[in-house]
Design an enzyme around this catalytic site. Sequence first.
Site, PDB file in Angstrom:
ATOM      1  N   TRP A 103      -0.089  -4.213   2.122  1.00  0.00           N
ATOM      2  CA  TRP A 103      -0.668  -3.145   1.309  1.00  0.00           C
ATOM      3  C   TRP A 103      -1.965  -3.574   0.652  1.00  0.00           C
ATOM      4  O   TRP A 103      -2.915  -2.785   0.543  1.00  0.00           O
ATOM      5  CB  TRP A 103       0.363  -2.648   0.287  1.00  0.00           C
ATOM      6  CG  TRP A 103       1.374  -1.791   0.971  1.00  0.00           C
ATOM      7  CD1 TRP A 103       2.655  -2.133   1.293  1.00  0.00           C
ATOM      8  CD2 TRP A 103       1.173  -0.487   1.503  1.00  0.00           C
ATOM      9  NE1 TRP A 103       3.263  -1.101   1.974  1.00  0.00           N
ATOM     10  CE2 TRP A 103       2.380  -0.087   2.124  1.00  0.00           C
ATOM     11  CE3 TRP A 103       0.086   0.393   1.507  1.00  0.00           C
ATOM     12  CZ2 TRP A 103       2.525   1.166   2.739  1.00  0.00           C
ATOM     13  CZ3 TRP A 103       0.235   1.634   2.134  1.00  0.00           C
ATOM     14  CH2 TRP A 103       1.438   2.004   2.731  1.00  0.00           C
ATOM     15  N   ASP A 178      -1.582  -2.208  -8.054  1.00  0.00           N
ATOM     16  CA  ASP A 178      -0.725  -1.316  -7.289  1.00  0.00           C
ATOM     17  C   ASP A 178       0.715  -1.771  -7.515  1.00  0.00           C
ATOM     18  O   ASP A 178       1.148  -2.786  -6.987  1.00  0.00           O
ATOM     19  CB  ASP A 178      -1.095  -1.399  -5.809  1.00  0.00           C
ATOM     20  CG  ASP A 178      -0.187  -0.548  -4.911  1.00  0.00           C
ATOM     21  OD1 ASP A 178       0.770   0.052  -5.421  1.00  0.00           O
ATOM     22  OD2 ASP A 178      -0.450  -0.517  -3.696  1.00  0.00           O
ATOM     23  N   LYS A 202       9.588   5.477  -4.514  1.00  0.00           N
ATOM     24  CA  LYS A 202      10.366   4.243  -4.460  1.00  0.00           C
ATOM     25  C   LYS A 202      11.250   4.106  -5.701  1.00  0.00           C
ATOM     26  O   LYS A 202      12.466   4.069  -5.594  1.00  0.00           O
ATOM     27  CB  LYS A 202       9.433   3.044  -4.303  1.00  0.00           C
ATOM     28  CG  LYS A 202       8.544   3.172  -3.051  1.00  0.00           C
ATOM     29  CD  LYS A 202       7.529   2.076  -2.935  1.00  0.00           C
ATOM     30  CE  LYS A 202       6.536   2.342  -1.807  1.00  0.00           C
ATOM     31  NZ  LYS A 202       7.152   2.413  -0.483  1.00  0.00           N
TER      32      LYS A 202
END
Length: 364
Positions: A103, A178, A202
Amino acid sequence: MTNIYNFSAGPAVLPKEVLAQAAAEMLDWNGSGMSVMEMSHRGPEFISIYRAAERDLRELLAVPDNYKILFMQGGGLSQNAVIPMNLIAGAGDTIDFVQTGSWSSKSIKEAARYAKVNVAASAKDNSYTFVPPQSEWKLTPGAAYLHLCTNETIDGVEIDFVPTVQGADGKTPTLVADMSSHILSRPVDVAKYGLIFGGAQKNIGPAGVTVVIVREDLLGKAVPFCPSAFDFKNVADNESMYNTPPTYGIYIAGLVFQWLKRQGGVAEMERRNIEKAALLYAALDADDFYQNRVLPQYRSRMNVPFYLRDESKNEAFLAGAKARGLLQLKGHKSVGGMRASIYNAMPIEGVQALVDYLNEFAGR
C-alpha cells in the site's frame, strides 16, 4: 449450523450487534418512517446521525479540538491523490515516503503524478518483512510531508511507534499516516500527526466511507486543479456535506463507534487484539508446517499472512477451512499464500477455531 468466521481483509467482518440493529432499523429509523438509505443528507434525522458519529469517533481517538474529522468517498486509495493535491504547493514540492509494503508502494506511485517523491527508506529488497530503522530514513529538507502506511494490509507489517526522526535541517516533518487497516485497534496520539486517513471497510464499517482526520492549519492549501469536492477546506466547512456523503455508510460507522464504546473503547480493543494476535502467531510459529515471514517485532496485529511450506496443499487447506466455517483465508493475489485478518469485530472464539484447524490440518 456451523459458526461462520469471516477473515476477509476488507470489506470485513462487522459486529453482529451492529448488523442486528441495522436490520431492525432498515425500514424505519427511530420512528421516522424512513430508512436511513432514504433520508436527505440535509434533513434533521441524518444530521443527528452524522453529528453523533463524528462526536463518538472524536471521543474514541481523543481527537484534539484543532483537528477536523471528514467523512469522504473514494476509499483510502483515492486519498493517495487527494492528499498531495491538498498539501503540496506545486509540482516542485517533494513528498517523503517510507516504503513498507504494497500500500505504501501504491501511494508512492500515485503521488508521483503530482509532485516529486523521495523514498526515504524501503524494505522492498527484503520482501517487506520489517520496518527500516529511523536511523536509515533519508528525509528531504523542506518536504511537504512524510507519508507512512502504519499497517500494511497485504504484507502484514505494522509500525507500532510514532516516528521521531528529523530531517537534515533539524525539523520534524508533518506526518501523514494511512491507518486504514488498524485504525481504532489501538490508541493513537493524533496530535503527533498532521493527517490520518483510512478506508472504513476494515475496522469502521462498510466500503464507501473514508475517514480523514486533519489538523486545521493544513486546510485551505489545495492546488488550483484540486476538484472542489476533494478540497479538504470545502469538505470541512460543509461538515462533510459539500456533496452528498455516503449516508448509509456513515450510519453504520456510527453504530460501530457506539459498539466500541460499549466494549470499553480503544484501550480494551487493544487488549483483545494483543491476545488474539498472540494466539494466532504462536500457533503458526509452533509448527514448521506454516511460515510467517515478517520479523516478529514488526508483525501486524490485524493482518496475519502465512504460507504452507508445501504450497501444493493450499487448495486442500482452503477447502477444509471453508467446510469448518472459516472463510476468506486466501492470501492477496499479489503475494499468494494465506491471510487471516482479525479486526476488532473478530471474536477470540474465531481465532481459536482457526488455531484448532491449523493444528488439525498440520497433524493430518
